[in-house]
Design a protein around this motif. Structure first.
Motif, PDB file in Angstrom:
ATOM      1  N   CYS A  58       0.832  -7.881   4.102  1.00  0.00           N
ATOM      2  CA  CYS A  58      -0.224  -7.496   3.178  1.00  0.00           C
ATOM      3  C   CYS A  58      -0.617  -6.041   3.438  1.00  0.00           C
ATOM      4  O   CYS A  58      -0.821  -5.643   4.585  1.00  0.00           O
ATOM      5  N   LEU A  59      -0.695  -5.283   2.363  1.00  0.00           N
ATOM      6  CA  LEU A  59      -1.213  -3.918   2.443  1.00  0.00           C
ATOM      7  C   LEU A  59      -2.547  -3.875   1.708  1.00  0.00           C
ATOM      8  O   LEU A  59      -2.722  -4.530   0.677  1.00  0.00           O
ATOM      9  N   LEU A  60      -3.466  -3.125   2.254  1.00  0.00           N
ATOM     10  CA  LEU A  60      -4.797  -2.997   1.669  1.00  0.00           C
ATOM     11  C   LEU A  60      -4.930  -1.626   1.015  1.00  0.00           C
ATOM     12  O   LEU A  60      -4.722  -0.600   1.669  1.00  0.00           O
ATOM     13  N   ALA A  61      -5.263  -1.640  -0.258  1.00  0.00           N
ATOM     14  CA  ALA A  61      -5.405  -0.405  -1.028  1.00  0.00           C
ATOM     15  C   ALA A  61      -6.884  -0.079  -1.187  1.00  0.00           C
ATOM     16  O   ALA A  61      -7.725  -0.968  -1.304  1.00  0.00           O
ATOM     17  N   ALA A  62      -7.193   1.205  -1.232  1.00  0.00           N
ATOM     18  CA  ALA A  62      -8.583   1.655  -1.311  1.00  0.00           C
ATOM     19  C   ALA A  62      -9.247   1.308  -2.638  1.00  0.00           C
ATOM     20  O   ALA A  62     -10.458   1.124  -2.704  1.00  0.00           O
ATOM     21  N   ASN A  63      -8.454   1.201  -3.714  1.00  0.00           N
ATOM     22  CA  ASN A  63      -9.019   0.896  -5.024  1.00  0.00           C
ATOM     23  C   ASN A  63      -7.933   0.276  -5.911  1.00  0.00           C
ATOM     24  O   ASN A  63      -6.750   0.287  -5.545  1.00  0.00           O
ATOM     25  N   PRO A  64      -8.309  -0.246  -7.076  1.00  0.00           N
ATOM     26  CA  PRO A  64      -7.324  -0.905  -7.935  1.00  0.00           C
ATOM     27  C   PRO A  64      -6.188  -0.001  -8.415  1.00  0.00           C
ATOM     28  O   PRO A  64      -5.050  -0.456  -8.556  1.00  0.00           O
ATOM     29  N   SER A  65      -6.460   1.272  -8.627  1.00  0.00           N
ATOM     30  CA  SER A  65      -5.401   2.187  -9.061  1.00  0.00           C
ATOM     31  C   SER A  65      -4.342   2.368  -7.979  1.00  0.00           C
ATOM     32  O   SER A  65      -3.139   2.373  -8.260  1.00  0.00           O
ATOM     33  N   VAL A  66      -4.799   2.513  -6.752  1.00  0.00           N
ATOM     34  CA  VAL A  66      -3.864   2.641  -5.627  1.00  0.00           C
ATOM     35  C   VAL A  66      -3.078   1.347  -5.476  1.00  0.00           C
ATOM     36  O   VAL A  66      -1.857   1.362  -5.270  1.00  0.00           O
ATOM     37  N   ALA A  67      -3.751   0.216  -5.609  1.00  0.00           N
ATOM     38  CA  ALA A  67      -3.073  -1.077  -5.496  1.00  0.00           C
ATOM     39  C   ALA A  67      -1.973  -1.207  -6.547  1.00  0.00           C
ATOM     40  O   ALA A  67      -0.869  -1.684  -6.245  1.00  0.00           O
ATOM     41  N   ALA A  68      -2.248  -0.778  -7.762  1.00  0.00           N
ATOM     42  CA  ALA A  68      -1.253  -0.859  -8.832  1.00  0.00           C
ATOM     43  C   ALA A  68      -0.015  -0.029  -8.495  1.00  0.00           C
ATOM     44  O   ALA A  68       1.126  -0.480  -8.691  1.00  0.00           O
ATOM     45  N   LYS A  69      -0.220   1.167  -7.998  1.00  0.00           N
ATOM     46  CA  LYS A  69       0.914   2.027  -7.645  1.00  0.00           C
ATOM     47  C   LYS A  69       1.701   1.437  -6.480  1.00  0.00           C
ATOM     48  O   LYS A  69       2.933   1.446  -6.489  1.00  0.00           O
ATOM     49  N   VAL A  70       1.015   0.897  -5.480  1.00  0.00           N
ATOM     50  CA  VAL A  70       1.703   0.297  -4.336  1.00  0.00           C
ATOM     51  C   VAL A  70       2.503  -0.920  -4.799  1.00  0.00           C
ATOM     52  O   VAL A  70       3.634  -1.133  -4.335  1.00  0.00           O
ATOM     53  N   ARG A  71       1.970  -1.693  -5.724  1.00  0.00           N
ATOM     54  CA  ARG A  71       2.718  -2.841  -6.264  1.00  0.00           C
ATOM     55  C   ARG A  71       3.995  -2.376  -6.962  1.00  0.00           C
ATOM     56  O   ARG A  71       5.037  -3.029  -6.865  1.00  0.00           O
ATOM     57  N   GLN A  72       3.918  -1.254  -7.667  1.00  0.00           N
ATOM     58  CA  GLN A  72       5.123  -0.707  -8.305  1.00  0.00           C
ATOM     59  C   GLN A  72       6.164  -0.324  -7.263  1.00  0.00           C
ATOM     60  O   GLN A  72       7.365  -0.436  -7.508  1.00  0.00           O
ATOM     61  N   LEU A  73       5.707   0.138  -6.109  1.00  0.00           N
ATOM     62  CA  LEU A  73       6.608   0.575  -5.043  1.00  0.00           C
ATOM     63  C   LEU A  73       7.018  -0.553  -4.099  1.00  0.00           C
ATOM     64  O   LEU A  73       7.776  -0.323  -3.162  1.00  0.00           O
ATOM     65  N   ALA A  74       6.544  -1.765  -4.359  1.00  0.00           N
ATOM     66  CA  ALA A  74       6.823  -2.893  -3.462  1.00  0.00           C
ATOM     67  C   ALA A  74       8.310  -3.084  -3.180  1.00  0.00           C
ATOM     68  O   ALA A  74       8.693  -3.265  -2.017  1.00  0.00           O
ATOM     69  N   PRO A  75       9.205  -3.034  -4.181  1.00  0.00           N
ATOM     70  CA  PRO A  75      10.626  -3.214  -3.863  1.00  0.00           C
ATOM     71  C   PRO A  75      11.166  -2.157  -2.887  1.00  0.00           C
ATOM     72  O   PRO A  75      11.946  -2.465  -1.991  1.00  0.00           O
ATOM     73  N   VAL A  76      10.712  -0.936  -3.050  1.00  0.00           N
ATOM     74  CA  VAL A  76      11.149   0.150  -2.155  1.00  0.00           C
ATOM     75  C   VAL A  76      10.603  -0.069  -0.748  1.00  0.00           C
ATOM     76  O   VAL A  76      11.330   0.093   0.244  1.00  0.00           O
ATOM     77  N   LEU A  77       9.338  -0.446  -0.651  1.00  0.00           N
ATOM     78  CA  LEU A  77       8.720  -0.673   0.658  1.00  0.00           C
ATOM     79  C   LEU A  77       9.357  -1.857   1.369  1.00  0.00           C
ATOM     80  O   LEU A  77       9.600  -1.808   2.579  1.00  0.00           O
ATOM     81  N   LEU A  78       9.645  -2.923   0.632  1.00  0.00           N
ATOM     82  CA  LEU A  78      10.311  -4.081   1.227  1.00  0.00           C
ATOM     83  C   LEU A  78      11.709  -3.724   1.718  1.00  0.00           C
ATOM     84  O   LEU A  78      12.111  -4.115   2.816  1.00  0.00           O
ATOM     85  N   ALA A  79      12.443  -2.975   0.913  1.00  0.00           N
ATOM     86  CA  ALA A  79      13.790  -2.563   1.324  1.00  0.00           C
ATOM     87  C   ALA A  79      13.737  -1.695   2.583  1.00  0.00           C
ATOM     88  O   ALA A  79      14.539  -1.865   3.501  1.00  0.00           O
ATOM     89  N   ALA A  80      12.767  -0.793   2.632  1.00  0.00           N
ATOM     90  CA  ALA A  80      12.628   0.071   3.808  1.00  0.00           C
ATOM     91  C   ALA A  80      12.266  -0.755   5.040  1.00  0.00           C
ATOM     92  O   ALA A  80      12.785  -0.519   6.137  1.00  0.00           O
TER      93      ALA A  80
END
Length: 100
Positions: A58-80
């Motif tokens: 689980c990653l904690l984002a400071a606000n909903p906009s940051v959370a949305a961007k991190v969700r978009q990057l989830a496949p890249v973060l998981l692969a890394a």
């Protein structure tokens, strides 16, 4: 009268359950440090490591906009994460301070 006073770190290490929680928290922070290069530089200070247990990170984002961007990057973060042998199958992103 002398007292044996334990530091917080010693107390945590002495208790198996607390030691396990502390180890997982450390592993989560370390994993975020290693994959943060895949986050846009402006977002890095707005994302913190949350729980890591049983293949779910689980990653904690400071606000909903940051959370949305991190969700978009989830496949890249998981692969890394997998490239550095982390046992992570799922990435959850939550807004810090909100309960869901």
């Amino acid at each position: 009268m002398s007292r044996n006073v334990l530091t917080l770190q010693q107390a945590v290490r002495a208790h198996p359950v607390l030691a396990d929680v502390a180890e997982r928290a450390w592993a989560s922070r370390r994993l975020l440090q290693r994959v943060a290069v895949h986050l846009p530089p402006a977002l890095r200070p707005l994302v913190t490591a949350g729980p890591l247990e049983e293949g779910v990170w689980c990653l904690l984002a400071a606000n909903p906009s940051v959370a949305a961007k991190v969700r978009q990057l989830a496949p890249v973060l998981l692969a890394a994460a997998r490239c550095i042998d982390a046992d992570v199958q799922t990435l959850q992103v939550r807004v810090a301070g909100r309960s869901t």
